[in-house]
Design a protein around this motif. Structure first.
Motif, PDB file in Angstrom:
ATOM      1  N   UNK A  83     -79.608   1.822  64.428  1.00 23.10           N
ATOM      2  CA  UNK A  83     -80.456   3.015  64.402  1.00 23.10           C
ATOM      3  C   UNK A  83     -80.733   3.452  62.963  1.00 23.10           C
ATOM      4  N   UNK A  84     -79.725   3.309  62.117  1.00 22.71           N
ATOM      5  CA  UNK A  84     -79.917   3.645  60.704  1.00 22.71           C
ATOM      6  C   UNK A  84     -80.988   2.738  60.094  1.00 22.71           C
ATOM      7  N   UNK A  85     -81.043   1.518  60.594  1.00 23.34           N
ATOM      8  CA  UNK A  85     -82.040   0.570  60.122  1.00 23.34           C
ATOM      9  C   UNK A  85     -83.447   1.062  60.459  1.00 23.34           C
ATOM     10  N   UNK A  86     -83.620   1.542  61.702  1.00 22.06           N
ATOM     11  CA  UNK A  86     -84.925   2.094  62.091  1.00 22.06           C
ATOM     12  C   UNK A  86     -85.237   3.312  61.223  1.00 22.06           C
ATOM     13  N   UNK A  87     -84.223   4.141  61.005  1.00 21.14           N
ATOM     14  CA  UNK A  87     -84.407   5.326  60.159  1.00 21.14           C
ATOM     15  C   UNK A  87     -84.888   4.919  58.763  1.00 21.14           C
ATOM     16  N   UNK A  88     -84.334   3.840  58.202  1.00 14.87           N
ATOM     17  CA  UNK A  88     -84.746   3.381  56.872  1.00 14.87           C
ATOM     18  C   UNK A  88     -86.235   3.073  56.859  1.00 14.87           C
ATOM     19  N   UNK A  89     -86.682   2.345  57.886  1.00 14.26           N
ATOM     20  CA  UNK A  89     -88.098   1.994  57.903  1.00 14.26           C
ATOM     21  C   UNK A  89     -88.978   3.227  57.994  1.00 14.26           C
ATOM     22  N   UNK A  90     -88.679   4.120  58.937  1.00 15.78           N
ATOM     23  CA  UNK A  90     -89.569   5.284  59.129  1.00 15.78           C
ATOM     24  C   UNK A  90     -89.523   6.202  57.922  1.00 15.78           C
TER      25      UNK A  90
END
Lengths: 616, 354
Positions: free
Chosen positions: A110-117
């Motif tokens: 989820x942190x990975x998705x947060x990084x992208x957004x």
């Protein structure tokens, strides 16, 4: 109570279409998002560069005003570094690291998705400036005191500060994620010294990120304080030293150079062995030289400041450390040549890009040594000679390697080849265009043409090479159109690639193309460097692991989530508000944005773990 | 070093033979290949040394690479080659070799770094160079011995064959002081008193161009200056003349222009003309002997009637963003704008300030 209830809402179940992309936490889809966004940003940065080149194509031209020109070169550099090359590298990290180390996802999906957004939010804030009163205009290096409100009252610099801060959050979150992933999630048997080279360079790069970004964060906060809260960190009229900014900026800025180039070196270190059919020559030396570059990258920042007047002792010390860092860089080049020596070289498109990278990087490296010498640099600093150098290492280096990487891994990502014929045309146009554009800049610099000038007089003798350079830039732009054409065409009717189209060496090629959501049915067991090659050639293992009998439903993957996206959108809103922090509306918008983010963090924390009914 | 230099000279002259070197045009105005003083010369010599070392290394490495690319190209029927993982002896040798090369370069590097920094004659003539947005101010010690410095703008006169110590000052943003034919650049940093030294060779009398090299805002590209190298006698004569009051012309048009200068044009609030009572402003260039300068507007256009008129009429057109057009009341307030007749009078006055 309602908050609590809301936070407990179920995670999305098999979302499709746009919701699928917004809620995805699959590292492969996030990698694609990073790649596509970065490429679009790269195009905008390229358009900015083209306008610059057209303006300079002839003397005394008036295509853009000096105000707009200054915004263009500021945004060109900021875009290419923070929105182009860095996120393109992040796309490779995302897609490849779990595949190369035999994992099913990153440590914190989820942190990975947060990084992208969050990266996207920062990019939007930065680019919004063009439409809201003018882009930043003080250079990507933002030297004080030109960025202070006394000399720069507009909001362009504020968009730059806030945009970079948000991008910093994205980079830091991603860096911690990849470090944790690489340290903790390697397949059994994959010791550090058995990791693929790209994984190694990712590892070093992300260490650089977590140490470098806090420095620029502090500098930007101080600048913001100066502009809005009457602080005097860089206000020279109050006695501040503008050299403080330069030190802070380059202590970040020089490691940043290696953040841009090390992933490219990692990509090339994957491509060369594959198409030479040999393992990487001197693996421990290449790994070590990467680590040494990462370490010594912290000891050379003042070579950006040889003309600042730090004195002959400081200049000599930094000249020596800068010369020394050429040694590990040379080691890498020798080992790449050693890898090809005695191999059977196959010049498929990715290989052309990799060899092109080595050639262009040699030129960029040698011109770099020329301004490692303070006295020689005194004539070169802030001239087109430096512009030539940085484009040889960042375009000829980073971008050429990244495009090689795209040609190399495209079959893995999409299951289809990029067209070879168009690919070769793409390479040669890019290679020739790049040299026509940037090589003459060496001449212009030694001929006394300063950089960041919006015009020059006809009688300075700079007309010819500027004209040539501009012609080259058009060729370069054309090569990217060819690339886009190749991608679109190949996605529609490209030749189908198998699991292992290049007879490659690392684990990502052992699974199907495109890989299944869970990557590996069975976590591989690693016994050496280039495990897949060992399996293929020595163990006689079947190329595909699809035959492994594992029930897909027994593989547990985390479910998608809404919250990373919402959390980042809060930062976007807060960032937009912060630009106007001196107004009441600005304060309200900033507070609202932070509340969205905080709520999303809260909800994220209490999000139910996988719903057993709808387990992936 | 001399050997490298002459070799380079030969290559330069036979430019068509070597595409690489078509770029060294010593006759160009800001070419770094035409050093006229010891500082620029030392810097060029060092460049020649590293250029040839780098070129030799480059040719060797690219040559080996070209050989590999041809020799080991995959042929029909090739099988997978032996899987060689490395060779420690070669690795160590190839690590040490560049260290030796760099050590050779390092010695003259450090020598020249100190030579550039330390003036050989700290007691020689000292000129203060002040960077403004976007023009240069130069001040000289007064030969009459008073502390009253002689101030001029955008044209720096220096005597040949004499060490000139420069004190670099800025009260605004960063600039960088650069005269490619005389010396590489040193930044002009607010709150830091940077120094540099230059010297023009004997016999090199003439005009050399300089340009600000550190991005300093909107009109950075137009922040130029001229360096007039004269014999010491000519220089001393110039300095004495520069110290005198502005010429008080009796020509009626020039007289009208002077009244406008000290009156409704409000020029006096930013410009100094020595000898005039009101004209004591420091914000803009000192105009006491403006007519003796060959160029105006920080050396971007020739000093003639037509250009002066165009400059006074709309300076923003010529140098975008400049302070005079932003702050001068005759530009910011329509009702105070000068008529063409008034501008003609002002031009006549400025042209009388020999």
């Amino acid at each position: 109570m309602t908050l609590l209830a809301l936070s407990g809402i179920a995670r999305p179940v098999h979302p499709t279409g746009i919701w699928g992309w917004i809620t995805t936490i699959d590292h492969k889809r996030i990698g694609v998002l990073y790649g596509v966004t970065a490429f679009l940003m790269f195009i905008t940065g390229g358009i900015e560069a083209l306008i610059i080149r057209i303006q300079l194509g002839g003397p005394e031209s008036n295509i853009v005003s000096p105000e707009v020109y200054n915004q263009l070169f500021t945004m060109h550099a900021t875009t290419m570094i923070f929105l182009g090359v860095m996120p393109m590298s992040a796309a490779f990290f995302n897609y490849l690291i779990p595949l190369q180390i035999g994992a099913r996802d990153v440590a914190f999906p989820r942190l990975n998705a947060f990084s992208y957004w969050t990266f996207l939010s920062g990019a939007i804030v930065l680019k919004l400036s063009w439409f809201l009163g003018g882009a930043p205009n003080a250079g990507w290096f933002g030297y004080a005191p030109l960025t202070g409100s006394a000399y720069n009252p507009g909001h362009g610099v504020d968009f730059w500060i806030i945009g970079l801060q948000i991008l910093g959050v994205a980079s830091l979150a991603a860096a911690f994620n990849f470090l944790t992933t690489i340290i903790n999630m390697r397949a059994p048997g994959m010791s550090l010294m058995r990791m693929p080279l790209f994984t190694w360079m990712t590892f070093v790069t992300n260490f650089l990120l977590i140490f470098a970004f806090p420095v620029i964060t502090v500098a930007l906060i101080e600048l913001f304080m100066d502009r809005y809260f009457a602080m005097n960190f860089f206000v020279t009229s109050a006695g501040a030293s503008p050299v403080l900014w330069q030190h802070l900026f380059w202590i970040f800025g020089h490691p940043e150079v290696y953040i841009l180039i090390l992933p490219a070196m990692g990509i090339v270190s994957e491509i060369l062995p594959t198409f030479s059919k040999k393992p990487l020559f001197g693996y421990p030396f290449i790994v070590l030289s990467g680590v040494v570059i990462g370490f010594m990258g912290w000891m050379v920042w003042s070579h950006h400041m040889f003309t600042v007047g730090l004195g002959p002792v400081a200049n000599s010390v930094f000249a020596l450390t800068t010369m020394l860092i050429a040694v590990p860089t040379g080691v890498k080049i020798f080992n790449w040549l050693g890898t090809m020596w005695g191999g059977t070289l196959e010049f498929k498109t990715p290989m052309l890009f990799a060899v092109g990278f080595v050639f262009l990087f040699i030129i960029g490296g040698l011109s770099g040594v020329m301004h490692a010498i303070p006295a020689s640099d005194a004539q070169q600093q802030d001239t087109y000679f430096i512009v030539a150098h940085i484009h040889y290492v960042l375009f000829g280096g980073a971008i050429v390697a990244i495009f090689g990487g795209i040609y190399y891994w495209f079959p893995k990502v999409t299951g289809k080849f990029l067209d070879e014929k168009i690919g070769k045309l793409n390479f040669w146009l890019m290679f020739i265009g790049m040299n026509i554009t940037f090589f003459p800049m060496h001449f212009l610099g030694m001929d006394g043409m300063p950089r960041r000038v919006y015009t020059y007089d006809a009688d300075m003798g700079w007309n010819l090479w500027n004209g040539v350079s501009t012609a080259g830039s058009l060729l370069l732009a054309f090569s990217f159109l060819i690339f886009i054409h190749n991608v679109v065409r190949s996605l529609r009717k490209g030749e189908v690639a198998g699991n292992d189209p290049w007879d490659a060496r690392t684990l990502e090629w052992s699974i199907s193309s495109p890989p299944p959501e869970y990557n590996f049915k069975e976590i591989p067991h690693v016994t050496g460097i280039d495990q897949f090659w060992i399996d293929k050639k020595e163990n006689g293992k079947v190329v595909s692991e699809n035959s492994v009998e594992v029930d897909e439903h027994s593989i547990h993957l985390p479910q998608p989530s809404y919250w990373p996206f919402i959390c980042s959108m809060g930062l976007l809103i807060a960032g937009y508000g912060a630009v106007y922090i001196s107004s009441t509306v600005g304060i309200i918008v900033t507070a609202a944005g932070f509340m969205v983010t905080m709520f999303a963090v809260y909800a994220w924390s209490f999000e139910p773990v996988n719903d057993p009914e709808n387990s992936y | 070093m001399r050997g490298f230099k002459s070799l380079f000279g030969i290559m330069c002259k036979s430019a068509p033979l070597l595409f690489l070197l078509v770029a060294c045009y010593p006759n160009h105005k800001q070419s770094t290949f035409d050093p006229k003083g010891p500082v620029a010369q030392g810097q060029a010599d060092l460049f020649y040394l590293i250029f040839w070392v780098a070129t030799a290394v480059g040719i060797a490495v690219v040559g080996v690479m070209a050989y590999i690319l041809v020799r080991y190209r995959k042929k029909e029927g090739d099988v997978d080659p032996p899987q060689i993982h490395g060779n420690t002896k070669i690795e160590v040798a190839l690590t040490i070799l560049p260290i030796i090369l760099l050590a050779i370069v390092a010695v003259p590097t450090i020598k020249e770094t100190f030579a550039n920094a330390n003036s050989p004659d700290p007691n020689s003539l000292t000129v203060e160079a002040i960077g403004h947005q976007w023009w240069w101010e130069f001040t000289y010690p007064n030969p009459d011995g008073s502390g009253d410095r002689i101030i001029t703008a955008n044209e720096m006169h220096i005597p040949s064959d004499t060490v000139v110590n420069l004190e670099l000052r800025s009260q605004n943003v960063l600039h960088s002081f650069w005269i490619p034919k005389l010396a590489g650049k040193v930044d002009v940093v607010p709150n830091h008193n940077n120094k540099m030294w230059i010297k023009a060779d004997m016999g090199s009398e003439g005009v050399y161009l300089g340009q600000c090299a550190e991005f300093c805002g909107v009109a950075h590209a137009l922040m130029k200056f001229r360096v007039v190298v004269e014999t010491p006698e000519e220089f001393n004569q110039w300095l004495i003349e520069e110290g005198t009051d502005g010429f008080n012309s009796v020509d009626p048009l020039a007289t009208e222009g002077r009244e406008i200068f000290e009156g409704l044009g409000q020029c006096y609030s930013c410009h100094t003309v020595k000898g005039l009572k009101k004209a004591r402003g420091k914000k803009g260039p000192n105009l006491t002997h403006v007519a003796s300068r060959s160029h105006i507007a920080s050396a971007i256009m020739e000093n003639n009637q037509e250009n002066l008129r165009a400059w006074i009429k709309d300076p923003n057109e010529i140098k975008p963003g400049n302070i005079m057009s932003r702050e001068g009341l005759i530009y910011t307030q329509d009702e105070l704008a000068l008529t063409d007749g008034q501008i003609a009078a002002l031009v006549a006055y400025l042209q009388s300030l020999k």
